[in-house]
Design an enzyme around this catalytic site. Structure first.
Site, PDB file in Angstrom:
ATOM      1  N   ASP A  56      53.649 -30.735 -86.129  1.00 28.98           N
ATOM      2  CA  ASP A  56      52.908 -29.822 -85.261  1.00 28.98           C
ATOM      3  C   ASP A  56      53.769 -28.608 -84.941  1.00 28.98           C
ATOM      4  OD1 ASP A  56      50.497 -29.562 -83.196  1.00 28.98           O
ATOM      5  OD2 ASP A  56      52.344 -29.009 -82.142  1.00 28.98           O
ATOM      6  N   TYR A  61      55.977 -20.992 -81.334  1.00 26.64           N
ATOM      7  CA  TYR A  61      57.166 -21.843 -81.264  1.00 26.64           C
ATOM      8  C   TYR A  61      58.359 -21.314 -82.071  1.00 26.64           C
ATOM      9  CZ  TYR A  61      53.794 -25.438 -79.710  1.00 26.64           C
ATOM     10  OH  TYR A  61      52.817 -26.145 -79.071  1.00 26.64           O
ATOM     11  N   HIS A 124      45.199 -22.052 -79.411  1.00 26.65           N
ATOM     12  CA  HIS A 124      46.265 -22.623 -78.591  1.00 26.65           C
ATOM     13  C   HIS A 124      45.864 -22.784 -77.119  1.00 26.65           C
ATOM     14  CE1 HIS A 124      50.942 -22.916 -78.648  1.00 26.65           C
ATOM     15  NE2 HIS A 124      50.428 -23.775 -77.797  1.00 26.65           N
TER      16      HIS A 124
END
Length: 326
Positions: A56, A61, A124
């Site tokens: 994931d 990120y 998201h």
């Protein structure tokens, strides 16, 4: 590295998209505080060696590139035969959550990952931000209400073209999920949300189950060590007692509980020993009495989404963000 995985097989769950199965146990690549790319790459390679097959990531990120590099190296080392053995999830960030920017955002993600497709692409958060530079936290003046219809239509087009095998959402309440379902031609396959024994999300899980949407849990252990994390899960006396009786760790009990709820789950540890421990949730089970004890643990949400509020809207309070589901 030893090419023989310690875990022989992680069970898979069918997705409603009909385009594949998702390994029930996934490996998260978000780090708080952030780590360098080489650390992420090394952790992914170790996770592949242990036997993880679901990874994931998200554009936010900064882990897409090291993940992609780790996959290439894993193939070269013979840890896996091909990228097709893996299930990769990534996510659309708020500044790209506009109909015309969804496809370019996914294309950038694919370039970062050095792959032709992702297995799952998620919105998201249920909020947009002014297009342009990706940033977190988002400035209060930059928040915008999401046009669910145009964003979801673009997500559907990404699936139709094969750039992603399935599509879904993250951090969506029942009400916001229903808004997507009301206009969707392709329903969400997944809703990735916080779930653990101290925040069990019974209402949301039932809502998703009735509509064929798989819940995938993050913060399964309370996200200890993050800026919003809590020790409440791992320090729970109920969970400690069950763990002691089982000869397991509290983390293993938490993950086994989630597995028995029929949901997917993400774990995040860059320590190989803990990677192995976190994956040791098969071949044993919780008794009905133990499950009942867990069901009575006092509930409290940890990831409140405080950074997604703005006095200018669209969500001025966390109650509005979660539609009261807190």
């Amino acid at each position: 590295m030893d090419a023989n995985p310690i875990i022989l097989a992680i069970p898979e769950i069918n997705l409603n998209s009909g385009t594949g199965k998702i390994p029930v146990l996934g490996f998260g690549t978000a780090s708080d505080p952030p780590v360098d790319s080489e650390t992420t790459k090394r952790a992914v390679l170790e996770a592949i060696q242990v036997g993880y097959r679901h990874f994931d990531t998200a554009s936010l990120y900064n882990s897409e590139k090291p993940l992609g590099e780790a996959v290439v190296e894993a193939v070269n080392r013979g840890l896996i035969k091909s990228r097709e053995e893996l299930f990769i999830t990534s996510k659309l960030w708020c500044n790209d959550a506009h109909g015309q920017y969804v496809l370019p955002a996914l294309m950038k993600t694919l370039k970062n990952l050095d792959t032709g497709y992702v297995d799952l692409y998620l919105i998201h958060w249920p909020v947009s931000a002014k297009p342009g530079k990706m940033e977190y936290p988002i400035k209060e003046d930059d928040f915008l209400p999401m046009d669910f219809a145009t964003v979801w239509a673009a997500m559907e087009e990404c699936q139709r073209t094969g750039l992603t095998k399935s599509i879904g959402v993250s951090n969506f309440s029942c009400r916001k999920l229903q808004e997507i379902l009301d206009i969707a031609k392709i329903p969400p396959a997944v809703n990735q949300v916080e779930v653990n024994p101290c925040w069990q999300q019974k209402k949301l899980r039932e809502f998703c189950k009735d509509r064929g949407i798989l819940v995938v849990a993050y913060s399964t252990l309370g996200s200890v060590g993050t800026f919003y994390g809590t020790e409440r899960v791992l320090e729970s006396e109920v969970l400690k007692q069950i763990a002691q009786a089982k000869g397991k760790t509290v983390a293993q009990v938490c993950l086994r509980w989630a597995y028995e709820q029929g949901i997917g789950l993400l774990v995040k540890s860059f320590n190989k020993e803990r990677m192995e421990q976190n994956a040791d949730i098969l071949g044993w089970s919780l008794s009905s009495e133990e499950v009942d004890k867990i069901s009575k643990i006092p509930q409290g949400k940890v990831c409140l989404g405080l950074d997604y509020r703005s006095v200018r809207g669209p969500y001025k309070t966390i109650e509005e963000l979660w539609d009261g589901e807190i």
